[in-house]
Design an enzyme around this catalytic site. Structure first.
Site, short mmCIF file in Angstrom:
data_model
loop_
_atom_site.label_atom_id
_atom_site.label_comp_id
_atom_site.label_asym_id
_atom_site.label_seq_id
_atom_site.Cartn_x
_atom_site.Cartn_y
_atom_site.Cartn_z
N ASP A 31 0.85 -1.19 0.00
CA ASP A 31 0.00 0.00 0.00
C ASP A 31 0.89 1.25 0.00
OD1 ASP A 31 -2.43 1.37 0.10
OD2 ASP A 31 -2.55 1.31 2.29
N HIS A 49 -9.55 5.27 -2.19
CA HIS A 49 -8.83 5.25 -0.90
C HIS A 49 -9.64 6.10 0.09
CE1 HIS A 49 -4.59 3.81 -1.91
NE2 HIS A 49 -5.30 3.62 -2.99
N GLY A 50 -9.41 5.86 1.38
CA GLY A 50 -10.10 6.67 2.38
C GLY A 50 -11.59 6.39 2.42
N ASN A 77 -10.34 0.64 -0.41
CA ASN A 77 -9.42 0.36 0.69
C ASN A 77 -10.06 0.68 2.04
OD1 ASN A 77 -7.74 0.04 -1.49
ND2 ASN A 77 -6.16 1.45 -0.76
#
Ligand code: ZN
Length: 291
Positions: free
Chosen positions: A82, A208-209, A230
């Protein structure tokens, strides 16, 4: 099964409009929780490992635990670096046994990001390892990365096309208004940015997030082109809260397994809810048959 690259799972996810979850692992208990539930739900899964976790666990333990998880599984599992910070780190991970890597060149200029990503893709693809890159900058804090809200840059469709034309990558993380970590105020996902990029390039897109984004926004993002999401912070919070509660209410706990098991169960519950939200349950047969 052995660890696999994430390219087949993401191609299938894009085709069938669901998202493959990436859950970050930090120790044995997280790995067991994630892989056990993914098997129960028959969902493909990506085990994310950040550089601070490689320092924390040690590379040999990361590889051994991921391989142990895959060995006892009937689902496709990718071991994925990552936010890889450099070509050197990426190569160390590939040599050690990672089946997938992210190179995060978002801190560099657009041109340098393309050049770095391309170099990683050439090296990784030659040994069957998949590559994720990042375009734009995702805000918030995660591991050793911190991006101020004012420094968030959302990519344009033109940039995505040019990036794609110069890098034969497998997945593209796009900054679309989400941030790493937990939100102080509800995030506003830029669905227009997701749509524009998804309609411009064929590469599966990554969110992401995802922690703290409302469920209906996650489902909408998947419907319009996100194929991988993610999750890290929500599992960490679930584990910590569960462990804190049992330790605070039992002064005489000595056997650490008592609270580690409770933390592991809390992660399992969170993982199951995300797999169902992302509609990745029962998708493994299509991926394995398509190979
Ligand atoms: Zn990230």
């Amino acid at each position: 099964m052995t660890l696999v690259s994430m390219s087949e799972m993401l191609v299938n996810a894009k085709k069938e409009k669901y998202a493959v979850p990436q859950f970050n692992i930090i120790n044995m208990e997280f790995t067991q929780a994630i892989v056990e539930v993914s098997n129960e739900e028959n969902s493909p899964v990506i085990l994310g490992v950040g550089e601070p976790t490689i320092k924390y666990m040690g590379m040999d333990y990361v590889i051994a635990i991921a391989n142990a998880a895959a060995k006892n599984s009937s689902i496709p599992i990718a071991l994925h670096l990552d936010h890889g910070s450099s070509f050197e780190v990426v190569m160390q991970c590939i040599k050690a046994g990672f089946s997938s890597v992210m190179i995060d060149g978002s801190k560099y200029s657009f041109e340098k990001n393309i050049a770095l990503t391309n170099k990683v893709v050439e090296a990784a693809h030659s040994v069957g390892v998949s590559v994720e890159a990042e375009l734009g900058t995702i805000g918030g804090a995660e591991d050793n990365i911190y991006v101020n809200e004012n420094d968030v840059i959302l990519p344009s469709a033109e940039e995505a096309i040019e990036f794609w034309n110069h890098t034969n990558l497998d997945a593209l993380a796009v900054a679309v208004g989400t941030a790493h970590g937990m939100y102080k105020i509800e995030p506003k996902i830029r669905f227009d940015v997701i749509s524009k990029i998804a309609n411009s390039i064929p590469v599966p897109l990554v969110l992401h997030g995802g922690s703290g984004v409302p469920d209906q926004d996650i489902q909408k993002a998947i419907a319009i082109g996100i194929s991988k999401i993610n999750v890290n912070t929500e599992n960490q919070v679930a584990f910590s809260n569960a462990v804190r509660q049992i330790i605070n209410s039992n002064d005489d706990i000595q056997d650490s397994r008592l609270f580690l098991r409770v933390g592991r169960d809390a992660v399992k519950e969170m993982v199951r809810s995300k797999i169902r939200l992302f509609s990745s349950a029962n998708k493994t047969d299509a991926i394995i048959l398509n190979k």
